[in-house]
Design a protein around this motif. Structure first.
Motif, PDB file in Angstrom:
ATOM      1  N   LEU A 166       0.598  -1.199  -0.050  1.00 53.08           N
ATOM      2  CA  LEU A 166      -0.192  -0.082  -0.021  1.00 53.08           C
ATOM      3  C   LEU A 166       1.278   1.409   0.118  1.00 53.08           C
ATOM      4  CD1 LEU A 166      -2.990  -0.193   3.064  1.00 53.08           C
ATOM      5  CD2 LEU A 166      -2.228  -1.320   0.163  1.00 53.08           C
ATOM      6  N   GLY A 167       2.000   1.010   0.669  1.00 53.61           N
ATOM      7  CA  GLY A 167       2.979   2.312   0.256  1.00 53.61           C
ATOM      8  C   GLY A 167       2.490   3.482   0.968  1.00 53.61           C
ATOM      9  N   TRP A 168       1.436   2.959   2.438  1.00 57.49           N
ATOM     10  CA  TRP A 168       1.282   4.428   3.265  1.00 57.49           C
ATOM     11  C   TRP A 168       2.184   4.827   4.241  1.00 57.49           C
ATOM     12  CZ3 TRP A 168      -3.850   1.670   4.815  1.00 57.49           C
ATOM     13  CH2 TRP A 168      -4.997   1.268   3.484  1.00 57.49           C
ATOM     14  N   LEU A 169       3.155   3.787   4.768  1.00 62.18           N
ATOM     15  CA  LEU A 169       4.400   3.949   5.730  1.00 62.18           C
ATOM     16  C   LEU A 169       5.478   3.255   5.480  1.00 62.18           C
ATOM     17  CD1 LEU A 169       1.932   4.007   9.390  1.00 62.18           C
ATOM     18  CD2 LEU A 169       3.091   5.844   7.626  1.00 62.18           C
ATOM     19  N   PRO A 170       6.639   4.165   5.910  1.00 59.79           N
ATOM     20  CA  PRO A 170       7.704   3.326   5.314  1.00 59.79           C
ATOM     21  C   PRO A 170       7.772   1.907   6.516  1.00 59.79           C
ATOM     22  CG  PRO A 170       8.057   5.308   6.505  1.00 59.79           C
ATOM     23  CD  PRO A 170       6.612   5.495   6.038  1.00 59.79           C
ATOM     24  N   ALA A 171       8.750   0.819   5.614  1.00 57.31           N
ATOM     25  CA  ALA A 171       8.470  -0.325   6.466  1.00 57.31           C
ATOM     26  C   ALA A 171      10.025  -0.370   7.013  1.00 57.31           C
ATOM     27  CB  ALA A 171       8.363  -0.885   5.475  1.00 57.31           C
ATOM     28  N   LEU A 172      11.032   0.150   6.179  1.00 62.59           N
ATOM     29  CA  LEU A 172      12.138  -0.394   6.852  1.00 62.59           C
ATOM     30  C   LEU A 172      12.984   1.197   6.996  1.00 62.59           C
ATOM     31  CD1 LEU A 172      13.152  -2.900   4.197  1.00 62.59           C
ATOM     32  CD2 LEU A 172      12.844  -3.453   6.285  1.00 62.59           C
ATOM     33  N   GLY A 173      13.879   1.011   8.228  1.00 59.33           N
ATOM     34  CA  GLY A 173      14.853   1.510   8.407  1.00 59.33           C
ATOM     35  C   GLY A 173      14.298   2.758   9.404  1.00 59.33           C
ATOM     36  N   TRP A 174      15.301   3.879  10.181  1.00 61.73           N
ATOM     37  CA  TRP A 174      14.617   4.649  11.105  1.00 61.73           C
ATOM     38  C   TRP A 174      15.233   6.138  10.669  1.00 61.73           C
ATOM     39  CZ3 TRP A 174      12.088   3.779  15.043  1.00 61.73           C
ATOM     40  CH2 TRP A 174      12.240   4.645  16.364  1.00 61.73           C
ATOM     41  N   TYR A 175      14.872   7.048  10.108  1.00 63.88           N
ATOM     42  CA  TYR A 175      15.145   8.187   9.514  1.00 63.88           C
ATOM     43  C   TYR A 175      14.229   9.033   9.885  1.00 63.88           C
ATOM     44  CZ  TYR A 175      17.323   5.182   6.622  1.00 63.88           C
ATOM     45  OH  TYR A 175      18.189   4.182   6.045  1.00 63.88           O
ATOM     46  N   GLY A 176      13.583   8.821  10.901  1.00 62.70           N
ATOM     47  CA  GLY A 176      11.924  10.191  11.261  1.00 62.70           C
ATOM     48  C   GLY A 176      11.051   9.447  12.008  1.00 62.70           C
ATOM     49  N   PRO A 177      10.524  10.335  12.879  1.00 59.67           N
ATOM     50  CA  PRO A 177       9.284  10.243  13.168  1.00 59.67           C
ATOM     51  C   PRO A 177       8.002   9.099  12.499  1.00 59.67           C
ATOM     52  CG  PRO A 177       9.355  12.451  13.889  1.00 59.67           C
ATOM     53  CD  PRO A 177      10.614  11.830  13.076  1.00 59.67           C
ATOM     54  N   GLN A 178       8.213   9.245  11.671  1.00 59.31           N
ATOM     55  CA  GLN A 178       7.375   8.184  10.579  1.00 59.31           C
ATOM     56  C   GLN A 178       7.336   7.271  10.860  1.00 59.31           C
ATOM     57  OE1 GLN A 178       9.033  10.615   9.711  1.00 59.31           O
ATOM     58  NE2 GLN A 178      10.295  10.072   7.390  1.00 59.31           N
ATOM     59  N   TYR A 179       8.718   7.016  10.856  1.00 60.81           N
ATOM     60  CA  TYR A 179       9.184   5.492  10.501  1.00 60.81           C
ATOM     61  C   TYR A 179       8.889   4.402  12.545  1.00 60.81           C
ATOM     62  CZ  TYR A 179      11.944   5.973   6.717  1.00 60.81           C
ATOM     63  OH  TYR A 179      12.491   6.127   5.137  1.00 60.81           O
ATOM     64  N   THR A 180       8.819   4.733  13.183  1.00 65.60           N
ATOM     65  CA  THR A 180       8.208   4.589  14.400  1.00 65.60           C
ATOM     66  C   THR A 180       6.589   3.649  14.675  1.00 65.60           C
ATOM     67  OG1 THR A 180       7.065   6.370  15.150  1.00 65.60           O
ATOM     68  CG2 THR A 180       9.312   6.022  16.456  1.00 65.60           C
ATOM     69  N   LEU A 181       5.853   4.570  13.546  1.00 63.97           N
ATOM     70  CA  LEU A 181       4.616   4.209  13.180  1.00 63.97           C
ATOM     71  C   LEU A 181       4.458   2.774  12.854  1.00 63.97           C
ATOM     72  CD1 LEU A 181       2.587   6.737  12.283  1.00 63.97           C
ATOM     73  CD2 LEU A 181       2.978   6.179  14.187  1.00 63.97           C
ATOM     74  N   LEU A 182       4.691   2.252  12.670  1.00 56.11           N
ATOM     75  CA  LEU A 182       4.702  -0.002  11.930  1.00 56.11           C
ATOM     76  C   LEU A 182       5.351  -0.633  12.640  1.00 56.11           C
ATOM     77  CD1 LEU A 182       4.477   0.325   8.336  1.00 56.11           C
ATOM     78  CD2 LEU A 182       3.051   0.241   9.264  1.00 56.11           C
ATOM     79  N   PRO A 183       6.272  -0.212  13.819  1.00 61.99           N
ATOM     80  CA  PRO A 183       7.137  -1.260  14.512  1.00 61.99           C
ATOM     81  C   PRO A 183       5.862  -0.835  15.867  1.00 61.99           C
ATOM     82  CG  PRO A 183       8.414   0.679  14.425  1.00 61.99           C
ATOM     83  CD  PRO A 183       7.067   0.376  12.887  1.00 61.99           C
ATOM     84  N   ALA A 184       5.795   0.168  16.055  1.00 58.15           N
ATOM     85  CA  ALA A 184       4.812   0.534  17.350  1.00 58.15           C
ATOM     86  C   ALA A 184       3.743  -0.169  17.684  1.00 58.15           C
ATOM     87  CB  ALA A 184       4.649   2.299  18.043  1.00 58.15           C
ATOM     88  N   LEU A 185       3.256  -0.185  15.889  1.00 57.68           N
ATOM     89  CA  LEU A 185       1.840  -1.037  15.937  1.00 57.68           C
ATOM     90  C   LEU A 185       1.920  -2.131  16.427  1.00 57.68           C
ATOM     91  CD1 LEU A 185      -0.316   0.744  13.036  1.00 57.68           C
ATOM     92  CD2 LEU A 185      -0.927   0.870  15.936  1.00 57.68           C
ATOM     93  N   ALA A 186       3.451  -3.244  15.628  1.00 56.17           N
ATOM     94  CA  ALA A 186       3.532  -4.419  16.086  1.00 56.17           C
ATOM     95  C   ALA A 186       4.079  -4.743  17.063  1.00 56.17           C
ATOM     96  CB  ALA A 186       4.007  -4.679  15.732  1.00 56.17           C
ATOM     97  N   LEU A 187       4.626  -3.709  18.455  1.00 55.92           N
ATOM     98  CA  LEU A 187       4.379  -3.828  19.671  1.00 55.92           C
ATOM     99  C   LEU A 187       3.098  -3.577  21.093  1.00 55.92           C
ATOM    100  CD1 LEU A 187       8.093  -2.402  19.498  1.00 55.92           C
ATOM    101  CD2 LEU A 187       7.412  -4.904  19.938  1.00 55.92           C
ATOM    102  N   GLY A 188       2.687  -2.115  20.061  1.00 54.07           N
ATOM    103  CA  GLY A 188       1.651  -1.852  21.245  1.00 54.07           C
ATOM    104  C   GLY A 188      -0.049  -2.917  21.017  1.00 54.07           C
ATOM    105  N   LEU A 189      -0.016  -3.461  19.940  1.00 54.02           N
ATOM    106  CA  LEU A 189      -1.019  -3.683  19.819  1.00 54.02           C
ATOM    107  C   LEU A 189      -1.570  -5.950  21.120  1.00 54.02           C
ATOM    108  CD1 LEU A 189      -2.216  -3.798  16.125  1.00 54.02           C
ATOM    109  CD2 LEU A 189      -3.041  -2.869  18.273  1.00 54.02           C
ATOM    110  N   PRO A 190      -0.786  -6.054  20.788  1.00 55.29           N
ATOM    111  CA  PRO A 190      -0.679  -7.295  21.464  1.00 55.29           C
ATOM    112  C   PRO A 190      -0.556  -6.948  23.077  1.00 55.29           C
ATOM    113  CG  PRO A 190       0.429  -7.864  19.494  1.00 55.29           C
ATOM    114  CD  PRO A 190       0.171  -6.113  19.251  1.00 55.29           C
TER     115      PRO A 190
END
Length: 597
Positions: A166-190
């Motif tokens: 879908l390309g909604w959010l960056p999937a790899l790397g760590w270059y800004g605040p937007q890069y925290t959303l997907l890994p935070a969802l993977a950790l925070g939801l469970p």
């Protein structure tokens, strides 16, 4: 005062022992550090005895453990954690940078967890605010399946679907605040699903307390009553919130690996696998300090929220008798899980069919096949013997140890704080660094830490239960310590702790699966569920059934655990009419908490 001094000394001794163990890692490891350094710096040189002796002398390994520990502690006092054996650079700047990345990721994941927990408890809060709860708790099958989803699988799905397709959010790397959303969802939801289930378990008791009934009778808004009910229940959950803080930082190794995040967990994993012990020492010490801060903060917050009530014995119990859960859902889920295992056991999990590689589900292979053409139903069924039975054994042992140690908080409190500093992944890394990887590494690592949340929960509930009016009245009428423990405290504490243990059963299985996913446990061709996910993840886009099969079984286990936990209730006991504890406590003017006025 004497008890506080004894507890403080015990806590200091445990902390000192843990720090000394970290400092002695180069001496405790069974591998030769000199060979590791030589291989990293000069792979073309022969490991002759003279060369290895020179490296040991340079590292100070021949001086003995006392000198090794003293030099490491002295360096820490000067702000020097040593140099990496692999790169030769200073360790401390890299570890601090990785810790900052992990703390930012943890903060965003914790916010996601809080929002998820609020969503899980929304129905109970709404019904409680309208006085329609009726002693029932929400079944929460969806939240149970969410809590049972492996973090690394959720991370892989989010990275593939949301980030790549879908390309909604960056999937790899760590270059800004937007890069925290997907890994935070993977950790925070469970994590939020587990916290929400624990809070949802306590809310009906809070809504049934006298202050809530009086506030509702006076016409206070339901939202204000609901806020106070949450505030009433939070102190019992704060010890487990401290565990989640550490888990979201040091336990996020797999998620950091998938999203290529330069966090502390990933740096520690790479250091352990490469035998770069100075980096492993510094990373472990950073997690220990973080755990100490999180535990101290949770204890202080609990004291501020409920300290005066605990001191004055002005609480009522949150654990009231409730009717058993109705419905056939737990039996149906158990039947489905048993059917999957029973259908898979007669099949051969090691039979290879090269012509059926990554085959879709069919009558011959109901779950499809993996990259080698092996039947996934057979591997899932046989993997249950390795994963599910081991998880049940570890959970039972953790429940017994947690309850027994929770009854003696002066002994278990500092010990639990120390254990909480080491998540299962990190402990497995330490075990691997000292004894090497093997099939027993995951079991040892998970068993060593699984009892701590249950002990912390038992202690927190006991503190609140001892401060209830009926327990104080029973004690005032001459009841002894063992009578109170057997007739009042344990019947109130055991059901919620048992429900907690059942809710954590999928977490134990996930911890075992995570270690298998990282290559720290079972090795191919074992059908262990974590290893199945790790082997088939590269083919998730081409053959999603190869990943979904073990993932759905884990989710099914989570739903079964939570729905079964809903049937664990404090039994109704018929009290003798002259039993003092059954006498109602009459107040002249019921009052709600100050915050509700």
């Amino acid at each position: 005062m004497r008890r506080q001094v004894t507890a403080a000394l015990w806590r200091v001794l445990l902390a000192a022992g843990l720090v000394c163990g970290i400092g002695l890692l180069p001496w405790l490891t069974r591998t030769d550090p000199a060979r590791t350094v030589l291989k990293a710096r000069s792979a073309d040189r022969d490991p002759t005895p003279e060369v290895l002796d020179a490296i040991r002398a340079q590292l100070g390994l021949d001086a003995g453990p006392a000198h090794l520990l003293g030099r490491w502690l002295g360096g820490l006092a000067r702000g020097d954690a040593g140099q990496s054996w692999i790169s030769g650079t200073d360790v401390l700047p890299g570890v601090l940078q990785a810790l900052g990345v992990s703390l930012l990721l943890m903060a965003v994941a914790l916010a996601v967890a809080v929002l998820t927990a609020a969503g899980v408890c929304a129905r109970t809060l709404r019904l409680g605010a309208r006085r329609r709860l009726g002693g029932r708790r929400s079944r929460g099958t969806a939240s149970a399946m969410l809590a049972a989803l492996p973090e690394f699988l959720l991370a892989a799905v989010l990275a593939t679907v949301v980030g790549v397709q879908l390309g909604w959010l960056p999937a790899l790397g760590w270059y800004g605040p937007q890069y925290t959303l997907l890994p935070a969802l993977a950790l925070g939801l469970p994590a939020g699903a587990v916290l929400g289930r624990l809070l949802d378990d306590l809310l009906p008791g809070a809504f049934a307390e006298p202050w809530a009934l009086a506030a509702a009778a006076r016409g206070l808004p339901g939202r204000r009553i609901a806020r106070q009910a949450v505030r009433r229940c939070v102190p019992a959950l704060l010890p487990n919130v401290g565990l989640f803080v550490v888990g979201l930082t040091g336990g996020a190794v797999a998620v950091e690996q998938i999203f290529d995040i330069p966090g502390l967990g990933r740096a520690t994993l790479q250091a352990a696998l490469a035998q770069d012990l100075p980096v492993l020492q510094a990373g472990t010490l950073a997690l220990v300090l973080l755990a100490a801060l999180a535990t101290g903060g949770a204890r202080l917050a609990a004291h501020l929220l409920a300290g005066p009530a605990l001191r004055d014995g002005a609480l009522s119990t949150l654990h009231r008798p409730a009717p058993p859960a109705r419905g056939l859902l737990p039996l149906g889920l158990a039947a489905v899980l048993a059917a999957v295992v029973a259908c898979g056991l007669p099949r051969d999990p090691l039979a290879v069919e090269t012509g059926a590689r990554l085959g879709p589900p069919s009558p011959a292979h109901p779950f499809g096949t993996d990259s080698l053409g092996r039947d996934l139903l057979a591997r899932v069924g046989h993997g249950a013997l390795d994963t599910l039975l081991l998880a049940l054994t570890i959970s039972a042992a953790a429940l017994i140890a947690g309850v027994l140690l929770g009854l003696v908080p002066r002994l278990s409190g500092p010990l639990a704080d120390t254990v909480n500093a080491v998540p299962p992944v990190l402990l497995a890394l330490l075990v691997t660094a000292v004894a090497g990887s093997g099939t027993t590494t995951p079991a040892v690592a998970v068993t060593a830490v699984a009892w701590a949340p249950l002990a912390a929960h038992t202690t927190a509930l006991l503190r609140q239960e001892r401060a209830t009016l009926h327990v104080l009245a029973t004690r005032g009428l001459g009841a002894g310590r063992w009578y109170l423990l057997r007739r009042e405290l344990l019947p109130a504490v055991l059901p919620p702790v048992l429900r907690h243990a059942l809710i954590r059963l999928p977490g134990v299985a996930l911890a075992l699966a995570s270690l298998g996913f990282l290559g720290l446990g079972a090795q191919p061709p074992s059908p262990e569920w974590g290893l199945l996910l790790a082997e088939n993840q590269p083919y998730a886009e081409r053959a999603p059934w190869a990943v979904l099969a073990p993932a759905l079984v884990l989710a099914l286990l989570g739903a079964l655990a939570v729905t079964a936990a809903g049937g664990v209730r404090r039994p109704r006991r018929r009290r003798h009419p002259r039993t003092p504890a059954a006498a109602p406590v009459v107040e002249e003017t019921p009052r709600e908490p100050a915050e509700a006025r």
